[in-house]
Design a protein around this motif. Sequence first.
Motif: not given
Length: 634
Positions: A548-558, A573-574, A593-601, A605-608
């Motif tokens: 549960r690392h994200h604060k909002k809805a997950l859109r994609a995993v890979a 946005g992360s 192990v979570p290793v990095k939070v990448l931000k840039g977007h 419209r409340d979408l990241g």
Amino acid sequence: MVRVQSGDEYAEDSSDEEDIRNTVGNVPLEWYDDFPHVGYDLDGRRIYKPLRTRDELDQFLDKMDDPDYWRTVQDQMTGRDLRLTDEQVALVRRLQRGQFGDVGFDPYEPAVDFFSGDVMIHPVTNRPATKRSFIPSLVEKEKVSRMVHAIKMGWIQPRRPRDPTPSFYDLWAQEDPSAVPGRHKLHVPAPKLALPGHAESYNPPPEYLPSKEERLAWEQQEPGERKLSFLPRQFRSLRAVPAYSRFIQERFERCLDLYLCPRQRKMRVNVDPEDLIPKLPRPRDLQPFPTCQALVYKGHSDLIRCLSVSPGGQWLASGSDDGSLRFWEVATARCMKTVPVGGVVRSIAWNPSPTLCLVAAAVEDSVLLLNPALGDRLVVGSTDQMLSAFTLPEEPTLQPARWLEASEEEHQGGLRLRICHSKPVMQVTWHGRGDYLAVVLATPGHSQVQIHQLSRRRSQSPFRRSHGQVQRVAFHPTRPFLLVASQRSVRLYHLLRQELTKKLMPNCKWVSSLAVHPAGDNVICGSYDSKLVWFDLDLSTKPYKVLRHHKKALRAVAFHPRYPLFASGSDDGSVIVCHGMVYNDLLQNPLLVPVKVLKGHTLTRDLGVLDVTFHPTQPWVFSSGADGSIRLFT
């Protein structure tokens, strides 16, 4: 002496029934509802129901013409109409009034006493009184002596008068622990409220008053993240201060607190919190993984829903709501080709076979197969040759989708085939060999998932019935399995045996995305309630880990095809990159192990972040966002 009965046995029948023709007995007459008769007479012949050919109009005319129609009833035993006599009508009326059926019965006739209070000449009994009635009872004497002994010994206590004073007390009247009643020895005093500061004043200093930007930022924050639970306001005088708006709500919460939460000390085990945290390796020891933003791919004018990288890792395809597909060179962020498709591109997938240069894109209700003509000329030519070598069968089979060749103008733009469906297409994904592709349609039903074969141009709907709205599908990388994710579960189907193998329960409200590990034994699901669920297929159908690392809805995993990495993109946005090591030893659980939070977007419209995909050979991750940009993190 045996008495021989002669003649008819029914001649002297004592039955009080008026009509004994129906000898069906005391059985429910509903049994005969579907038959033309209603029972049998004494000779065993059927007693037929009277013909009911009269409709409601005839009955109404009879009612009007016949003055005695009101006393006609239907006999339940024979089905015939009977006319009640005057005596029967009087009997019914007496019973309706609550009187006795018999006219001659008098319920109020004077009672005759058998025993009388007067002394008669001849008494009923003249027995003299017994001797026992004059001697005291020994049994009662024994009982009384026992009770006297129990009172002397103190075993029986007399009832004391009750204390009328109420036994209420103020729980927090005195903070002295010795003054607390006995059953509240482990009493915890109520927490003291912090004293108000300058911000709580009705006329605070100007530096405490928020500006318009600070006020907007405060309103957009979550209630738990705010530094102050209120906004300082300024009034001219104390008389101008309004009533406190949250008074009733806070009073109610305080009453709930007093009612449901008795303050009491719990016996705690002194455990060092560091001992409870599992010993995880440092992220520095888990390199390589993407750490910084390297390139930004700009050109789309609307949000970018989907991304796909070519098998060699040289080209990147993206689909957007601006109605276009764009092909980029990964190393230079240069847009090599733009293909307008005239609709929203919901999903895009590059064919995983290195011998084909083919891209599938889901646009509205069709799947477009394009040859972008990038890279090796031989591969581009062999792809077109393979598609043009197909010959139509003599007898076309009935299929759930139509395969259409592209026109000459579309052919120049790169379009080769168009697979048309009856409903909008939400997702398209290739099998690892590159010959089959699966699509997910938007509306629920058993034909929501369809599988197309490229070499034979055949389509099939593999499911006979629906198990809820399908969100995502994925092919197993090594075995003939198809994973189908609905809103609340993930089903694993064996395609050769055509049976359900496993049903995974992610315990999420709404599954949004799905990815399969390259080895095939582990699956991750993203959900709209901001949870990432990891399944170990060999371990259990329940989640192995929930992140549960994200604060909002997950859109994609890979998953990364080669490195032990997986990533998730969210509406906050992360992109969070995690190290997910799967060991060959079956006794050792995967290491996450979570290793990095990448931000840039930037949020639009409340979408990241709307899609995330890894480079096939390098530890790089691509992300597309609602801000119309694609970012490469290396």
